[in-house]
Design a protein around this motif. Sequence first.
Motif, mmCIF file in Angstrom:
data_model
loop_
_atom_site.group_PDB
_atom_site.id
_atom_site.type_symbol
_atom_site.label_atom_id
_atom_site.label_comp_id
_atom_site.label_asym_id
_atom_site.label_seq_id
_atom_site.Cartn_x
_atom_site.Cartn_y
_atom_site.Cartn_z
ATOM 1 N N ILE A 65 91.030 21.489 -11.878
ATOM 2 C CA ILE A 65 89.689 21.185 -12.418
ATOM 3 C C ILE A 65 89.615 21.694 -13.852
ATOM 4 O O ILE A 65 89.924 22.852 -14.118
ATOM 5 N N PRO A 88 87.798 21.583 -18.126
ATOM 6 C CA PRO A 88 86.528 21.530 -18.875
ATOM 7 C C PRO A 88 86.529 20.465 -19.956
ATOM 8 O O PRO A 88 87.482 19.711 -20.090
ATOM 9 N N LEU A 137 93.897 20.391 -21.758
ATOM 10 C CA LEU A 137 93.791 21.336 -20.638
ATOM 11 C C LEU A 137 94.009 20.654 -19.288
ATOM 12 O O LEU A 137 94.451 21.286 -18.333
ATOM 13 N N LEU A 189 80.545 14.889 -10.755
ATOM 14 C CA LEU A 189 79.871 16.152 -11.052
ATOM 15 C C LEU A 189 80.624 17.351 -10.468
ATOM 16 O O LEU A 189 81.222 17.261 -9.393
ATOM 17 N N GLY A 242 79.417 20.227 -9.297
ATOM 18 C CA GLY A 242 78.837 20.773 -8.071
ATOM 19 C C GLY A 242 79.098 19.900 -6.863
ATOM 20 O O GLY A 242 78.970 20.348 -5.719
ATOM 21 N N GLY A 298 83.850 18.647 -7.761
ATOM 22 C CA GLY A 298 84.624 19.880 -7.958
ATOM 23 C C GLY A 298 84.519 20.782 -6.735
ATOM 24 O O GLY A 298 85.510 21.273 -6.195
ATOM 25 N N VAL A 302 87.405 22.173 -4.084
ATOM 26 C CA VAL A 302 87.630 23.614 -3.855
ATOM 27 C C VAL A 302 87.506 23.956 -2.377
ATOM 28 O O VAL A 302 88.257 24.771 -1.850
ATOM 29 N N PHE A 322 91.696 26.311 -12.067
ATOM 30 C CA PHE A 322 90.405 25.986 -12.698
ATOM 31 C C PHE A 322 90.346 26.520 -14.110
ATOM 32 O O PHE A 322 90.752 27.669 -14.373
ATOM 33 N N GLY A 374 87.261 26.844 -17.056
ATOM 34 C CA GLY A 374 85.861 26.552 -17.344
ATOM 35 C C GLY A 374 85.093 27.838 -17.520
ATOM 36 O O GLY A 374 85.678 28.895 -17.810
ATOM 37 N N GLY A 375 83.802 27.767 -17.316
ATOM 38 C CA GLY A 375 82.962 28.930 -17.560
ATOM 39 C C GLY A 375 83.102 29.986 -16.477
ATOM 40 O O GLY A 375 83.470 29.690 -15.338
ATOM 41 N N THR A 378 80.901 29.419 -13.327
ATOM 42 C CA THR A 378 81.498 28.470 -12.376
ATOM 43 C C THR A 378 82.707 29.101 -11.702
ATOM 44 O O THR A 378 82.940 28.922 -10.509
ATOM 45 N N ILE A 392 83.540 29.279 -7.669
ATOM 46 C CA ILE A 392 84.786 28.767 -7.078
ATOM 47 C C ILE A 392 85.480 29.875 -6.296
ATOM 48 O O ILE A 392 85.957 29.665 -5.174
ATOM 49 N N CYS A 425 87.725 28.456 -26.071
ATOM 50 C CA CYS A 425 87.481 29.776 -25.467
ATOM 51 C C CYS A 425 88.286 30.857 -26.173
ATOM 52 O O CYS A 425 88.040 32.028 -25.963
ATOM 53 N N PHE A 454 79.970 29.796 -27.393
ATOM 54 C CA PHE A 454 80.822 28.591 -27.290
ATOM 55 C C PHE A 454 80.352 27.482 -28.239
ATOM 56 O O PHE A 454 80.251 26.315 -27.885
ATOM 57 N N PHE A 487 99.685 32.843 -20.323
ATOM 58 C CA PHE A 487 98.406 32.494 -20.959
ATOM 59 C C PHE A 487 97.254 32.797 -20.001
ATOM 60 O O PHE A 487 97.213 32.292 -18.878
HETATM 61 O O1 TXE Z 1 82.536 24.817 -17.911
HETATM 62 P P1 TXE Z 1 82.092 24.491 -16.441
HETATM 63 P P2 TXE Z 1 82.298 23.915 -19.143
HETATM 64 C C1 TXE Z 1 85.098 28.061 -20.733
HETATM 65 C C2 TXE Z 1 84.374 28.193 -22.044
HETATM 66 C C3 TXE Z 1 82.953 27.863 -21.615
HETATM 67 C C4 TXE Z 1 83.085 26.835 -20.576
HETATM 68 C C5 TXE Z 1 82.856 25.486 -21.140
HETATM 69 O O2 TXE Z 1 84.573 29.452 -22.558
HETATM 70 O O3 TXE Z 1 82.351 29.003 -21.085
HETATM 71 O O4 TXE Z 1 84.413 26.954 -20.038
HETATM 72 O O5 TXE Z 1 83.308 24.542 -20.262
HETATM 73 C C6 TXE Z 1 83.592 21.706 -13.002
HETATM 74 N N1 TXE Z 1 82.927 23.753 -8.321
HETATM 75 N N2 TXE Z 1 86.469 27.688 -21.003
HETATM 76 O O6 TXE Z 1 80.876 24.030 -19.512
HETATM 77 O O7 TXE Z 1 80.708 24.077 -16.234
HETATM 78 C C7 TXE Z 1 82.989 20.887 -14.114
HETATM 79 O O8 TXE Z 1 82.632 19.587 -13.627
HETATM 80 C C8 TXE Z 1 84.006 23.154 -8.869
HETATM 81 C C9 TXE Z 1 87.508 28.705 -20.802
HETATM 82 O O9 TXE Z 1 82.845 22.551 -18.807
HETATM 83 O O10 TXE Z 1 82.554 25.674 -15.742
HETATM 84 C C10 TXE Z 1 84.136 20.819 -15.105
HETATM 85 O O11 TXE Z 1 85.070 19.831 -14.730
HETATM 86 N N3 TXE Z 1 84.026 22.652 -10.125
HETATM 87 C C11 TXE Z 1 88.890 28.125 -20.814
HETATM 88 C C12 TXE Z 1 84.765 22.201 -14.961
HETATM 89 O O12 TXE Z 1 84.337 22.708 -13.706
HETATM 90 C C13 TXE Z 1 82.907 22.775 -10.873
HETATM 91 C C14 TXE Z 1 89.086 27.022 -21.815
HETATM 92 C C15 TXE Z 1 84.326 23.188 -16.022
HETATM 93 O O13 TXE Z 1 82.945 23.169 -16.032
HETATM 94 C C16 TXE Z 1 81.736 23.388 -10.381
HETATM 95 C C17 TXE Z 1 87.985 26.085 -21.816
HETATM 96 C C18 TXE Z 1 81.781 23.888 -9.049
HETATM 97 N N4 TXE Z 1 80.715 24.476 -8.485
HETATM 98 C C19 TXE Z 1 86.710 26.450 -21.461
HETATM 99 N N5 TXE Z 1 80.795 23.354 -11.381
HETATM 100 C C20 TXE Z 1 90.050 29.104 -20.986
HETATM 101 N N6 TXE Z 1 89.903 30.381 -20.651
HETATM 102 O O14 TXE Z 1 91.104 28.673 -21.375
HETATM 103 C C21 TXE Z 1 81.354 22.745 -12.439
HETATM 104 N N7 TXE Z 1 82.628 22.387 -12.149
#
Ligand code: TXE
Length: 480
Positions: A146, A148, A155, A205, A207, A210, A214, A224, A226-227, A230, A234, A282, A386, A450
């Motif tokens: 999954i 971002p 990614l 989506l 939620g 994804g 999971v 994964f 992302g944020g 989230t 997960i 990030c 961000f 990484f």
């Molecule tokens: O994250 P989200 P975003 C971080 C970056 C920022 C954020 C931005 O720092 O905080 O990610 O990306 C899916 N169950 N990084 O807003 O919302 C969602 O559909 C399963 C760090 O997109 O977390 C998307 O595909 N999946 C990173 C993905 O998760 C779910 C580099 C990310 O979404 C979900 C890039 C759920 N409940 C960004 N909810 C690094 N450290 O390298 C959402 N998603």
Amino acid sequence: MQKFFNYINGKLIEPHSGKYLDNYNPAEGKIYSLVPDSDESDVDQAVTAASVAFPLWSVLPAEERMKILLKVADLIDHDLSKLALAESIDNGKPMKLARSLDIPRASANIRFYATAAMHFATDAHVNEEDSVNYTTRMPIGVAGCISPWNLPLYLFTWKIAPALAAGCTVVAKPSELTPMTAFLFSKLCIEAGLPPGVLNIVHGLGGKVGQAIVEHPQVPVISFTGGTVTGKKIAATAAPMFKKLSLELGGKNPNIILADCDFEQAVKTSILSSFANQGEICLCGSRILVERSLFDKFVTEFVKRTKELKVGDPQNELTDLGALVSEAHLHKVLSYVNLAKEEGGKILTGGNPIKLEGHLSSGYYMEPTVIVDLDEKCRTNQEEIFGPVVTIMPFETEAHAIELANSTPYGLSATIWTENLKRAHRVSHQVKSGIIWVNCWLHRDLRTPFGGMKQSGVGREGGWEALRFFTEAKNVCVKL
Ligand code: TXE
């Protein structure tokens, strides 16, 4: 209106629901395509396809997997301009960045892991007296990947490549905000002859789709990015199911400028590490820490160069910053500028949304922003923004710099600028980040581990780490 499709069992198909989500072009603030609004029934179909494909793919010789994956990498290179344009339209980033960073790195990811699988070896331990132990590493099974919206194909492939090279099959979900290159990628996989079910891409989506990936009982391993919020959700779902988890989360990365640095290099690179990709990486150095004796000189020069940055049409070669990825994200980032003012910060430049002319007038643009006079404990300096927003704080001593650097819940990356080698090593060893750059930023060697510490994540990607992550170690002890 262009429609994207799921890629399941080797076919491009509609979501079972027949429903679609609006997909925006951030530069224009307009809907330009439709994304499958998939649900758990689509995920179920994808997991079944991946499960059926797993037995054959997992025992295919690494060389055979390599050949197919190298074809995919070649097709990405062949479609560089088309994929870069798609990425720029979908994310809002400058076309020149997509063409120089995002897409070349996507094919590099695949090429790196396609070939790494040929050299991936395991251990043996010979006990001269009476036994030999050897370790096997078998692919775990169906992997959930999954990703971002900030570096979409970069990614997305960074997860999928090691999973496939290790012999896993994959159910992947790109961000619903930037699905386009994943869709184009699925077509390239078909063209390269990737067997049906080996890779499946389900759009939708987080939620819903994804979450379904999971919690699916036949997906034992989840990668994964992302944020952090989230990531916590997960982990809460996956932990009780004893799933293997890789979480690459947020950052609030210190950029430490010591007085004995190469000033020109430090300023020039700090502009990039602050504002590249609209600050939506990030790994961006969003907290700049400058030794007191250099503070005024650095701030003056840094603000001058920030003002020179061009915010505009991502398709214009002269553009440095394009649009932020969504209206909601633009408002979130602007809300942090207001918070900074409430917390006593002084905006030296930027802080405002930008309204461009013509077809870009509804796009999501803002000025690159520099904020001073905040202390390290305030929310602006503790929470991930961000976006194209950095704070600059002075420090008195090396120890004070390290204390500031380590003063947030995150620990992803850090940059250190000094011409003193001993100092570089000493400071690097005390900063609690998973990735440290000295006199450079985002200088990547794919063999290196990484990932981050603390709330920046769990586990590491890259190099052998990723192949180990997607495989299960087994030790066999044979009595001699
Ligand atoms: O994250 P989200 P975003 C971080 C970056 C920022 C954020 C931005 O720092 O905080 O990610 O990306 C899916 N169950 N990084 O807003 O919302 C969602 O559909 C399963 C760090 O997109 O977390 C998307 O595909 N999946 C990173 C993905 O998760 C779910 C580099 C990310 O979404 C979900 C890039 C759920 N409940 C960004 N909810 C690094 N450290 O390298 C959402 N998603």
